[in-house]
Design an enzyme around this catalytic site. Structure first.
Site, PDB file in Angstrom:
ATOM      1  N   MET A   1      10.117   6.241   3.935  1.00  0.00           N
ATOM      2  CA  MET A   1       8.805   6.102   4.571  1.00  0.00           C
ATOM      3  C   MET A   1       8.510   4.603   4.704  1.00  0.00           C
ATOM      4  O   MET A   1       8.232   3.922   3.717  1.00  0.00           O
ATOM      5  CB  MET A   1       7.739   6.804   3.742  1.00  0.00           C
ATOM      6  N   GLU A   2       8.576   4.119   5.945  1.00  0.00           N
ATOM      7  CA  GLU A   2       8.571   2.679   6.202  1.00  0.00           C
ATOM      8  C   GLU A   2       7.311   1.968   5.714  1.00  0.00           C
ATOM      9  O   GLU A   2       7.373   0.815   5.278  1.00  0.00           O
ATOM     10  CB  GLU A   2       8.738   2.413   7.701  1.00  0.00           C
TER      11      GLU A   2
ATOM     12  N   GLY B   1      13.855   4.309 -13.838  1.00  0.00           N
ATOM     13  CA  GLY B   1      14.826   3.366 -13.297  1.00  0.00           C
ATOM     14  C   GLY B   1      14.296   2.710 -12.045  1.00  0.00           C
ATOM     15  O   GLY B   1      13.084   2.637 -11.817  1.00  0.00           O
TER      16      GLY B   1
ATOM     17  N   ASP C   1      -2.183  15.732  -8.942  1.00  0.00           N
ATOM     18  CA  ASP C   1      -2.285  14.273  -8.909  1.00  0.00           C
ATOM     19  C   ASP C   1      -2.385  13.783  -7.464  1.00  0.00           C
ATOM     20  O   ASP C   1      -1.728  12.830  -7.074  1.00  0.00           O
ATOM     21  CB  ASP C   1      -1.090  13.639  -9.611  1.00  0.00           C
TER      22      ASP C   1
ATOM     23  N   GLU D   1       9.460   4.537 -14.236  1.00  0.00           N
ATOM     24  CA  GLU D   1       9.715   4.709 -15.661  1.00  0.00           C
ATOM     25  C   GLU D   1      11.180   5.008 -15.923  1.00  0.00           C
ATOM     26  O   GLU D   1      11.758   4.572 -16.918  1.00  0.00           O
ATOM     27  CB  GLU D   1       8.841   5.842 -16.202  1.00  0.00           C
TER      28      GLU D   1
ATOM     29  N   ASN E   1      -0.270   8.425  -3.887  1.00  0.00           N
ATOM     30  CA  ASN E   1       0.830   9.381  -3.872  1.00  0.00           C
ATOM     31  C   ASN E   1       1.052   9.997  -2.490  1.00  0.00           C
ATOM     32  O   ASN E   1       1.707  11.029  -2.365  1.00  0.00           O
ATOM     33  CB  ASN E   1       0.580  10.492  -4.897  1.00  0.00           C
TER      34      ASN E   1
END
Length: 729
Positions: free
Chosen positions: A448-449, A379, A492, A377, A497
């Site tokens: 985080m690949e 960028g 959340d 949101e 996530n």
């Protein structure tokens, strides 16, 4: 080469192991006989027979190296998992040996190269089930050192490997362990005792796993049973406890703290103060004593009052702790010191103060952006590199704030950094710093690949072992335990996530979101990052906005279901309104396919309607640790247990309604959105209905994989129900 008498001669390429009027046998694969009358066939080059192999058995060779070695790191332990060799050498007696080497130098996790100098691991490294003679393709290695490079060589062996040492092959993987809490203090000594004090010393933990910042000393009267205790903090390995009662037994525990947090407490150490001395005073001297005592009490009260006033005045300022800090608790339910408490950045009058207090300011010239990997949101989200002076260049993720932002957008954007900067745990996404003094404004985190957990699992459907999945879940639970201990409620928690690195280490992310209850049940909650579906949210949070660690535990149960179903959408295509109604009526998600019964029970525990009955994250971590140590407990799947796992219903057997007709059963399956597909479909009996396959379901319009699996499972349970009656839960 041995030969038979001429009368019984076998021609070249054949043999006969005993003298007699028997037929000659052809040489088995990879063997030969170049002469007539051979008693046995010799092996071809690089092929062998083990002692005890019969002459009729083919010659074999050592196996090739194991394949696809995967490491899953959890603080100072690692789970190694690999695939069978591509070439077994023609034998079925393969076993595996795992060799551990401790290395110095630099190497990336998951690689076998790098500038490393290695030596055998110390004897205290623990292998589960063992290091040699493994018949399975997984092993857990524990008691490693923190922040240390290790190389593991996994060798495949069979019955002829000892005959060809030069042909033996192995696969190697190099890992770096994470930061870990120190081991417990085990040696405590009493140095000096008086009627009101005692001096103690102790030895540093055997495995400090980093620099010890301080020690926490907790003590209480033995008869009080920990209902009232006192805590001290000391930087050294000694302390003097004052203000004790004469002739009283005390119990004491010590634990060390590093940057990774507190380690486990030491075993209880008991000591007694000296007895009170007998003395007498005259009435005149007693008045002097009373005056002195009164004066001392007045001074103490003034000191305490002054301390409280200063403490309140300085509560928001950052100050250094003294070497020792005394805190007294009236009961054991109050938060212990040492574990930092989360500070809401929105309580600061100037939000930029919170950012600069909790986040490191980076020079934009140290950051190189490589490519855009997503958009948010605020960028773009990019991958790049961070090179700090005198430090190694590292890969990072960069969130940028697009131009033309308002002050409120800037505050909201940086709020996540203010929150993230307060956390320091191997299973929480690490904040590297922020850029606020130049444009664009940036938040820089570790890279985080493998991206988000839900998409990663969908991409690798059914490619991991149960132990690997449990290792991922244990990491998430460990991160949530840390947040809970700090007093932070995530609100959340979902697989989307959770981020995954190259070593399958899962880290909790997405902080700083605010939720506003709306009238629209399909939206339920909105955040500055967009709408959040309510299917991850606990009932009390939906109804009363009661967000606690217990509501996070409910969400963890949904994440557990997502992981075991390889990223399926919870409740499939049900509407949010139907989910709210179904959960309120007692419906619960069914176990995913091949889900261990113990993990499904943990899900149901997390989904208890009464929030106080849900397990705490500390208990969840303990449960998963036990499962990792005892993988046999994961072999029983929930689909084969006695509970009616096919229904999205968690009720006792007395609450399950009678299923007299097919229509009754279909009404009971209200949580499956495709029941209408069965309208007009005729079945002569439940017996024929139970034979329905996924292909049959596709023909009547049920094309969603999740409902397909659960309808088939439910039909079989219905058939069992009609034949055998209800199954007790």
């Amino acid at each position: 080469m041995d030969f038979l008498p001429i009368a019984w001669v076998c021609r070249a390429g054949f043999y006969k192991s005993t003298v007699g009027n028997m037929e000659c046998s052809k040489c088995p694969p990879h063997s030969f006989s170049h002469h007539e009358g051979s008693l046995h066939c010799g092996c071809e080059r690089n092929y062998f027979r083990a002692e005890g192999d019969p002459a009729s058995m083919a010659c074999t060779r050592p196996p090739s190296a194991p394949r696809n070695v995967i490491s899953s790191i959890n603080e100072t332990s690692v789970i190694l998992d690999w695939s069978w060799p591509e070439d077994s050498g023609g034998r079925r007696d393969a076993t595996f040996n795992v060799l551990c080497k401790r290395c110095r130098g630099e190497a990336a996790n998951g690689t076998s190269g790098g500038n490393l100098r290695c030596e055998p691991c110390r004897s205290k490294v623990h292998f589960l089930p063992r290091a040699t003679g493994l018949h399975n393709t997984t092993v857990t290695v524990g008691d490693l050192l923190a922040h240390t490079n290790y190389t593991f060589e996994i060798e495949a062996l069979n019955g002829v490997s000892s005959l060809a040492p030069k042909m033996r092959q192995y696969a190697a993987v190099t890992i770096t362990t994470n930061q870990a809490a120190p081991s417990p203090v085990t040696v405590i000594r009493k140095e000096k005792t008086s009627r009101n004090s005692v001096s103690l010393s102790w030895q540093q933990p055997e495995r400090p796993n980093g620099i010890i910042l301080d020690y926490e000393i907790k003590y209480y009267e033995k008869e009080e049973q920990e209902t009232s205790y006192t805590i001290l903090r000391a930087r050294g390995c000694n302390v003097t406890l004052n203000g004790l009662k004469p002739s009283t037994a005390y119990l004491l525990q010590i634990r060390a703290r590093t940057a990774a947090g507190y380690g486990a407490s030491s075993p209880s150490f008991q000591f007694e103060t000296s007895p009170d001395s007998a003395f007498s005073i005259s009435s005149e001297s007693s008045q002097v004593v009373l005056i002195a005592i009164s004066s001392a009490v007045a001074i103490i009260l003034l000191t305490v009052l002054l301390y409280v006033l200063i403490g309140r005045f300085c509560c928001h300022s950052k100050s250094k702790h003294p070497d020792e800090k005394r805190l007294h608790f009236g009961n054991s339910h109050m938060r212990l010191p040492g574990i930092r408490t989360y500070v809401d950045p929105h309580t600061y009058e100037d939000p930029s103060q919170a950012v600069h207090e909790f986040a490191k300011e980076l020079d934009a010239s140290c950051i190189a952006i490589d490519k855009v990997v997503g958009a948010g949101e605020f960028g773009e989200v990019c991958s790049g590199r961070l090179k700090m002076p005198s430090k190694k260049e590292i890969c990072v993720a960069i969130k940028t704030l697009k131009g033309g932002y308002t002050d409120k957008q800037r505050r909201d954007f940086l709020a996540e950094a203010s929150i993230m900067g307060q956390f320091d745990h191997p299973n929480i996404i690490r904040l590297e710093g922020v850029v606020t003094r130049s444009k664009p404004v940036m938040i820089v985190t570790e890279y985080m690949e493998n991206g988000s957990l839900d998409s990663f699992l969908r991409k690798h459907d059914a490619q991991f072992t149960v132990i690997q999945l449990v290792g991922m879940l244990r990491g998430i639970a460990s991160g949530m335990k840390y947040l809970s201990d700090m007093g932070y409620v995530h609100r959340d928690l979902a697989a989307r996530n959770i981020l995954v690195n190259s070593n399958l280490v899962c880290k909790v992310s997405d902080f700083g979101l605010s939720r506003v209850l709306e009238d629209d049940p399909e939206a339920a909650y909105t955040t500055r990052g967009g709408k959040i579906p309510i299917r991850w949210t606990a009932p009390e949070a939906i109804a009363y906005r009661k967000f606690t660690s217990a509501s996070d535990a409910w969400s963890y149960g949904i994440v557990l279901w997502e992981v075991m179903s390889y990223g399926e959408r919870p409740y499939w295509e049900m509407s949010n309104q139907d989910v709210i109604k179904a959960v309120e009526e007692g419906y619960r998600l069914p176990p995913p396919m091949d889900c261990p019964a113990t993990l499904y029970q943990l899900m149901l525990d997390c989904w208890q309607k009464e929030r106080n009955n849900r397990p705490k994250f500390e208990e969840i971590v303990s449960i998963l640790d036990k499962l990792i140590r005892n993988p046999g407990c994961l072999k029983i799947t929930a689909n084969t247990t006695s509970r009616p796992a096919n229904l999205l219903l968690d009720r006792s057997s007395s609450e399950i309604p009678a299923l007299d007709t097919l229509g009754d059963w279909m009404d009971g399956m209200r949580t499956l959105p495709c029941k209408e597909a069965f309208s007009g479909v005729s079945y002569s009996s439940c017996d024929t209905l139970a034979k329905t396959s996924t292909e049959d379901l596709k023909k009547v319009g049920v094309t969603i994989v999740g409902p397909q699996k659960n309808i088939v499972s439910s039909l079989k349970a219905l058939d069992s129900y009609t034949k055998n009656g209800p199954v007790p839960v």
